[in-house]
Design a protein around this motif. Structure first.
Motif, mmCIF file in Angstrom:
data_model
loop_
_atom_site.group_PDB
_atom_site.id
_atom_site.type_symbol
_atom_site.label_atom_id
_atom_site.label_comp_id
_atom_site.label_asym_id
_atom_site.label_seq_id
_atom_site.Cartn_x
_atom_site.Cartn_y
_atom_site.Cartn_z
ATOM 1 N N TYR A 1 10.155 -3.363 -5.838
ATOM 2 C CA TYR A 1 10.493 -2.184 -5.051
ATOM 3 C C TYR A 1 9.803 -2.226 -3.696
ATOM 4 C CZ TYR A 1 12.018 -0.538 -9.594
ATOM 5 O OH TYR A 1 12.646 -0.423 -10.812
ATOM 6 N N THR A 2 10.557 -1.829 -2.686
ATOM 7 C CA THR A 2 10.026 -1.731 -1.336
ATOM 8 C C THR A 2 10.476 -0.428 -0.701
ATOM 9 O OG1 THR A 2 11.939 -2.955 -0.466
ATOM 10 C CG2 THR A 2 9.927 -4.223 -0.901
ATOM 11 N N HIS A 3 9.736 -0.038 0.309
ATOM 12 C CA HIS A 3 10.068 1.166 1.079
ATOM 13 C C HIS A 3 9.681 0.891 2.515
ATOM 14 C CE1 HIS A 3 10.324 5.458 2.126
ATOM 15 N NE2 HIS A 3 9.254 5.216 2.853
ATOM 16 N N TYR A 4 10.553 1.285 3.446
ATOM 17 C CA TYR A 4 10.300 1.018 4.853
ATOM 18 C C TYR A 4 10.404 2.286 5.680
ATOM 19 C CZ TYR A 4 11.069 -3.811 3.432
ATOM 20 O OH TYR A 4 10.987 -5.029 2.809
ATOM 21 N N ALA A 5 9.639 2.305 6.759
ATOM 22 C CA ALA A 5 9.817 3.362 7.738
ATOM 23 C C ALA A 5 11.196 3.201 8.374
ATOM 24 C CB ALA A 5 8.739 3.263 8.806
ATOM 25 N N ASP A 6 11.793 4.329 8.738
ATOM 26 C CA ASP A 6 13.131 4.272 9.339
ATOM 27 C C ASP A 6 13.159 3.406 10.595
ATOM 28 O OD1 ASP A 6 14.026 7.734 8.574
ATOM 29 O OD2 ASP A 6 14.165 5.894 7.370
ATOM 30 N N SER A 7 12.050 3.390 11.315
ATOM 31 C CA SER A 7 12.001 2.676 12.593
ATOM 32 C C SER A 7 12.098 1.153 12.428
ATOM 33 C CB SER A 7 10.715 3.020 13.342
ATOM 34 O OG SER A 7 9.579 2.707 12.551
ATOM 35 N N VAL A 8 11.806 0.639 11.232
ATOM 36 C CA VAL A 8 11.835 -0.812 11.034
ATOM 37 C C VAL A 8 12.865 -1.240 9.996
ATOM 38 C CG1 VAL A 8 9.393 -0.923 11.640
ATOM 39 C CG2 VAL A 8 10.061 -0.946 9.226
ATOM 40 N N GLY B 1 15.828 -2.522 8.057
ATOM 41 C CA GLY B 1 16.877 -3.447 8.450
ATOM 42 C C GLY B 1 16.401 -4.564 9.365
ATOM 43 N N ARG B 2 15.178 -4.438 9.879
ATOM 44 C CA ARG B 2 14.627 -5.482 10.765
ATOM 45 C C ARG B 2 13.414 -6.170 10.158
ATOM 46 N NH1 ARG B 2 12.358 -4.019 15.352
ATOM 47 N NH2 ARG B 2 11.822 -1.887 14.690
ATOM 48 N N PHE B 3 12.604 -5.414 9.446
ATOM 49 C CA PHE B 3 11.375 -5.946 8.858
ATOM 50 C C PHE B 3 11.544 -6.053 7.344
ATOM 51 C CE2 PHE B 3 8.172 -4.232 12.244
ATOM 52 C CZ PHE B 3 8.912 -4.844 13.239
ATOM 53 N N THR B 4 10.911 -7.064 6.775
ATOM 54 C CA THR B 4 10.972 -7.277 5.329
ATOM 55 C C THR B 4 9.589 -7.606 4.801
ATOM 56 O OG1 THR B 4 13.230 -8.141 5.496
ATOM 57 C CG2 THR B 4 12.024 -8.606 3.466
ATOM 58 N N ILE B 5 9.193 -6.912 3.750
ATOM 59 C CA ILE B 5 7.922 -7.197 3.090
ATOM 60 C C ILE B 5 8.205 -8.015 1.837
ATOM 61 C CG2 ILE B 5 5.910 -6.226 1.930
ATOM 62 C CD1 ILE B 5 6.215 -3.748 3.640
ATOM 63 N N SER B 6 7.392 -9.022 1.625
ATOM 64 C CA SER B 6 7.488 -9.818 0.407
ATOM 65 C C SER B 6 6.076 -10.164 -0.052
ATOM 66 C CB SER B 6 8.309 -11.088 0.647
ATOM 67 O OG SER B 6 7.696 -11.899 1.636
ATOM 68 N N ARG B 7 6.001 -10.701 -1.237
ATOM 69 C CA ARG B 7 4.683 -11.043 -1.755
ATOM 70 C C ARG B 7 4.769 -12.262 -2.652
ATOM 71 N NH1 ARG B 7 2.428 -5.935 -4.286
ATOM 72 N NH2 ARG B 7 0.754 -7.329 -4.980
ATOM 73 N N ASP B 8 3.655 -12.970 -2.742
ATOM 74 C CA ASP B 8 3.526 -14.100 -3.647
ATOM 75 C C ASP B 8 2.233 -13.870 -4.413
ATOM 76 O OD1 ASP B 8 3.101 -16.529 -4.930
ATOM 77 O OD2 ASP B 8 3.850 -17.712 -3.269
ATOM 78 N N ALA C 1 -0.253 -2.350 -5.393
ATOM 79 C CA ALA C 1 0.814 -2.150 -4.431
ATOM 80 C C ALA C 1 0.227 -2.455 -3.055
ATOM 81 C CB ALA C 1 1.337 -0.718 -4.485
ATOM 82 N N MET C 2 1.048 -2.984 -2.179
ATOM 83 C CA MET C 2 0.565 -3.392 -0.864
ATOM 84 C C MET C 2 1.354 -2.684 0.234
ATOM 85 S SD MET C 2 -1.902 -5.444 -1.426
ATOM 86 C CE MET C 2 -2.140 -6.111 0.222
ATOM 87 N N GLY C 3 0.630 -2.277 1.242
ATOM 88 C CA GLY C 3 1.269 -1.614 2.363
ATOM 89 C C GLY C 3 0.954 -2.314 3.668
ATOM 90 N N VAL D 1 5.963 -0.637 2.353
ATOM 91 C CA VAL D 1 5.140 -0.912 1.184
ATOM 92 C C VAL D 1 5.961 -1.707 0.172
ATOM 93 C CG1 VAL D 1 3.759 1.167 1.488
ATOM 94 C CG2 VAL D 1 5.761 1.246 0.027
ATOM 95 N N ILE D 2 5.250 -2.389 -0.708
ATOM 96 C CA ILE D 2 5.896 -3.141 -1.765
ATOM 97 C C ILE D 2 5.129 -2.901 -3.058
ATOM 98 C CG2 ILE D 2 4.570 -5.245 -1.219
ATOM 99 C CD1 ILE D 2 7.134 -6.840 -1.991
ATOM 100 N N SER D 3 5.862 -2.718 -4.141
ATOM 101 C CA SER D 3 5.221 -2.502 -5.427
ATOM 102 C C SER D 3 4.511 -3.767 -5.884
ATOM 103 C CB SER D 3 6.267 -2.072 -6.463
ATOM 104 O OG SER D 3 7.225 -3.113 -6.647
ATOM 105 N N SER D 4 3.637 -3.617 -6.859
ATOM 106 C CA SER D 4 2.858 -4.767 -7.314
ATOM 107 C C SER D 4 3.747 -5.859 -7.907
ATOM 108 C CB SER D 4 1.804 -4.331 -8.334
ATOM 109 O OG SER D 4 2.415 -3.770 -9.483
ATOM 110 N N SER D 5 4.849 -5.452 -8.500
ATOM 111 C CA SER D 5 5.775 -6.436 -9.062
ATOM 112 C C SER D 5 6.621 -7.106 -7.999
ATOM 113 C CB SER D 5 6.702 -5.753 -10.068
ATOM 114 O OG SER D 5 7.558 -4.841 -9.400
#
Length: 126
Positions: free
Chosen positions: A56-63, A65-72, A32-34, A49-53
């Motif tokens: 699933y993602t989780h964001y701080a309330d402050s970001v 709707g504005r920030f997006t985590i993705s992975r390759d 998992a990556m944060g 954070v984003i799960s290894s797959s």
């Protein structure tokens, strides 16, 4: 093991910026990556954070709707897309890796993370 966060710089409020985190020595598919950030005199805080797959993602309330985590996982990289940044988003941003057993699992607590990148500075001008 090395995590390298890059892509920081100066961005205008309301613009966009994408941070990247490249890993060597580990296969991120098992982690998992944060993304975390820190400003001088303040505690390091969770951005998201984003799960290894990647499912699933989780964001701080402050970001949210504005920030997006993705992975390759094929490229062993994780990204933080920062849209509509605000001056209060100015900070050093760090990526971190946490080895997990379940592909859907992640921690939001920074102390659970095993490996950290060196940080990249993001400055948002008003």
């Amino acid at each position: 093991v090395q995590l390298q966060a890059y892509g920081g710089g100066l961005v205008q409020a309301g613009g966009s910026l994408r941070l990247s985190c490249a890993a060597s020595g580990i296969a991120l598919v098992n982690y998992a990556m944060g993304w975390f950030r820190q400003t001088p005199g303040m505690e390091r805080e969770l951005v998201g954070v984003i799960s290894s797959s990647g499912e699933y993602t989780h964001y701080a309330d402050s970001v949210k709707g504005r920030f997006t985590i993705s992975r390759d996982n094929a490229k062993n990289r994780v990204y933080l897309q920062m849209n509509s940044p605000k001056p209060e988003d100015t900070a050093v941003y760090y990526c971190a890796a946490d080895k997990v057993v379940l592909a859907s699992f992640y921690y939001t607590d920074q102390w659970e993370y095993d490996f950290w990148g060196q940080g990249t500075l993001v400055t948002v001008s008003s």
